[in-house]
Design a protein around this motif. Structure first.
Motif, short mmCIF file in Angstrom:
data_model
loop_
_atom_site.label_atom_id
_atom_site.label_comp_id
_atom_site.label_asym_id
_atom_site.label_seq_id
_atom_site.Cartn_x
_atom_site.Cartn_y
_atom_site.Cartn_z
N SER A 40 -31.89 20.13 28.16
CA SER A 40 -30.93 20.66 29.14
C SER A 40 -31.54 20.67 30.55
O SER A 40 -30.85 20.37 31.53
CB SER A 40 -30.49 22.07 28.73
OG SER A 40 -31.56 22.99 28.78
N LEU A 100 -26.12 27.85 32.43
CA LEU A 100 -27.40 27.74 31.76
C LEU A 100 -28.23 28.99 32.00
O LEU A 100 -28.20 29.58 33.08
CB LEU A 100 -28.16 26.51 32.27
CG LEU A 100 -29.39 26.07 31.49
CD1 LEU A 100 -28.98 25.54 30.13
CD2 LEU A 100 -30.13 24.98 32.27
N LYS A 219 -23.17 14.75 27.33
CA LYS A 219 -24.15 15.83 27.22
C LYS A 219 -23.77 17.02 28.10
O LYS A 219 -24.01 18.17 27.72
CB LYS A 219 -25.53 15.29 27.58
CG LYS A 219 -26.03 14.24 26.59
CD LYS A 219 -27.36 13.68 26.98
CE LYS A 219 -27.27 12.72 28.14
NZ LYS A 219 -26.46 11.52 27.83
N ILE A 223 -23.33 20.52 26.13
CA ILE A 223 -24.33 21.56 26.36
C ILE A 223 -23.70 22.96 26.33
O ILE A 223 -24.37 23.95 26.02
CB ILE A 223 -25.06 21.32 27.70
CG1 ILE A 223 -26.36 22.12 27.75
CG2 ILE A 223 -24.18 21.66 28.89
CD1 ILE A 223 -27.22 21.78 28.95
N SER A 224 -22.41 23.05 26.66
CA SER A 224 -21.73 24.34 26.64
C SER A 224 -20.81 24.51 25.44
O SER A 224 -20.17 25.55 25.28
CB SER A 224 -20.93 24.53 27.93
OG SER A 224 -19.98 23.48 28.09
N ALA A 228 -27.88 25.23 20.85
CA ALA A 228 -29.06 24.53 21.38
C ALA A 228 -29.68 23.60 20.34
O ALA A 228 -30.11 22.49 20.66
CB ALA A 228 -30.09 25.53 21.86
N PHE A 231 -27.60 20.53 20.09
CA PHE A 231 -27.78 19.75 21.32
C PHE A 231 -29.14 19.05 21.29
O PHE A 231 -29.27 17.93 21.80
CB PHE A 231 -27.69 20.66 22.54
CG PHE A 231 -27.73 19.91 23.85
CD1 PHE A 231 -26.66 19.13 24.25
CD2 PHE A 231 -28.84 19.97 24.67
CE1 PHE A 231 -26.69 18.42 25.45
CE2 PHE A 231 -28.90 19.28 25.87
CZ PHE A 231 -27.82 18.50 26.26
N SER A 235 -29.52 15.10 21.74
CA SER A 235 -30.38 14.55 22.79
C SER A 235 -31.44 13.62 22.23
O SER A 235 -31.75 12.58 22.82
CB SER A 235 -31.04 15.68 23.59
OG SER A 235 -31.91 16.44 22.77
#
Length: 418
Positions: A40, A100, A219, A223-224, A228, A231, A235
């Motif tokens: 992130s 974030l 992404k 991300i939201s 995590a 994600f 990634s």
């Protein structure tokens, strides 16, 4: 040109191998959650930096070739100031938008460092041999890997150390490049006005900015929308799938560096590169995709089992996106970035369907498929626009060209042996 492609491709392969080892180490030692947080930070830094480049490096290369024979970089200090300022603003906006948890000031500093690194390293393409460009691209991941390895051996590896390694490497490379440009180039081009420079840069920026959004919108949305850990899986799958894209992008980089700002009626360098690259890169793409369920969890760990399916989809997206970009580079090299901008705008539309996915569906997998559809649309549209602009687009592979390539490689090998 073939020699430069081989050199850039060799450098690119080395870069990927180093980056891949770093990715494996961070994935295994930080876990899916830590890898997701690291991703992130890098996402916001690269996106905010990319969106703030303003097309200045493409414009600098173009006008330097046209007006000063590579002896001057027009409005270099002005470009640096604008890029840094916009990066800070863009980073703050993105941080606020995706909510974030990271502290905003360190994140903005991290983004500014990456912005300087991107701007300066891209301008190195002004030198046709690309030697310094390739060296910087290799040194950057190597310094990161050294930092991570030192942390692993000292049993002090954590998220903060990983972030420091990335930031320090980008800072070091940016500083060395800045010193080089100050000593090597003049910063003015008398026959070029700031208005013309900015107007031309804006044309490139529209294309580049949309390209960054196309490559990262998945992404930025995920991300939201996902935890995590998931994600982190996405990634890892996305970054690893770029193994195909890095090889293809080496070709497109050489094409732009070789022909930018130089009028040419030859279609051959671009379509011929496409015809040769398509089957060469298709085979490893298929092999990596089919074997992903075996090697992805084996290499990255059981926490990254979900990344296998994601990788098998995204590696085809990387392949098709790279092939489309080879053709698109002719538009960029001839000062027609508006055409590339059009194909970018249209191709990003399928990704918007993510907002209509019914509850219960795997959002990450759905996004990977939408990215693949977008790449297919982009390639088809590029070929169509190519035909409209240049009256022809011969992209069907020819056996005669592969025989010529093999003969050329054979002669090179014989010369090395002798």
């Amino acid at each position: 040109m073939f020699r430069r492609i081989v050199q850039t491709l060799g450098s690119t392969i080395g870069i990927f191998c180093i980056s891949f080892l770093t990715s494996v180490l961070t994935a295994r030692y930080l876990g899916a959650d830590g890898r997701g947080i690291l991703a992130s930070w890098l996402l916001i830094a690269t996106v905010s930096a990319g969106l703030s480049q303003c097309g200045f490096h493409q414009s600098s290369i173009y006008f330097s070739r046209k007006l000063s024979k590579n002896k001057a970089l027009p409005f270099f200090n002005f470009s640096l100031f604008i890029v840094v300022t916009l990066t800070a603003i863009t980073g703050a906006v993105i941080h606020t938008f995706i909510e974030l948890s990271a502290v905003i000031l360190p994140l903005i500093c991290f983004s500014v460092v990456y912005s300087l690194f991107f701007f300066l390293s891209n301008i190195l393409q002004i030198e046709k041999d690309l030697k310094k460009f390739n060296i910087v691209k290799l040194v950057y991941p190597l310094v990161i890997l050294i930092g991570v390895l030192l942390a692993v051996f000292s049993e002090n590896i954590n998220l903060q150390v990983a972030l420091f390694s990335y930031g320090f490497s980008a800072s070091l490379c940016a500083f060395v490049m800045l010193v080089y440009f100050i000593k090597r180039y003049k910063w003015t081009t008398p026959t070029l006005t700031l208005k013309r420079y900015c107007a031309f840069s804006a044309k490139y920026h529209g294309t580049a900015a949309l390209g960054i959004l196309v490559n990262n919108i998945d992404k930025l949305l995920l991300i939201s929308l996902i935890p995590a850990a998931m994600f982190g899986n996405y990634s890892v799958a996305f970054a690893t799938s770029r193994v195909i894209g890095t090889g293809i992008n080496a070709i497109s980089t050489v094409l732009f560096s070789q022909f930018a700002g130089e009028a040419s009626e030859k279609v051959d360098p671009f379509t011929r590169s496409f015809r040769l690259a398509f089957p060469i890169f298709l085979l490893p793409t298929a092999a990596l995709s089919l074997s992903a369920f075996f090697w992805v969890p084996l290499v990255f760990g059981e926490d990254f089992q979900p990344a296998a399916l994601l990788f098998s989809i995204l590696v085809f997206e990387a392949f098709l996106s790279g092939m489309g970009w080879i053709l698109a580079q002719r538009f960029n090299s001839e000062g027609k970035p508006g055409i590339v901008l059009l194909r970018q705008i249209i191709s990003v539309l399928p990704i918007g369907l993510i907002f209509f996915v019914p509850s219960g569906y795997d959002i990450a997998i759905t996004m990977a498929y939408l990215m693949l559809i977008s790449a297919i649309v982009r390639l088809i549209l590029t070929a169509w626009l190519y035909r409209l602009s240049f009256s022809e687009v011969d992209i069907i592979p020819r056996s005669s060209e592969f025989k010529e390539l093999l003969s050329h490689l054979n002669s090179k090998v014989k010369n090395v042996v002798r």
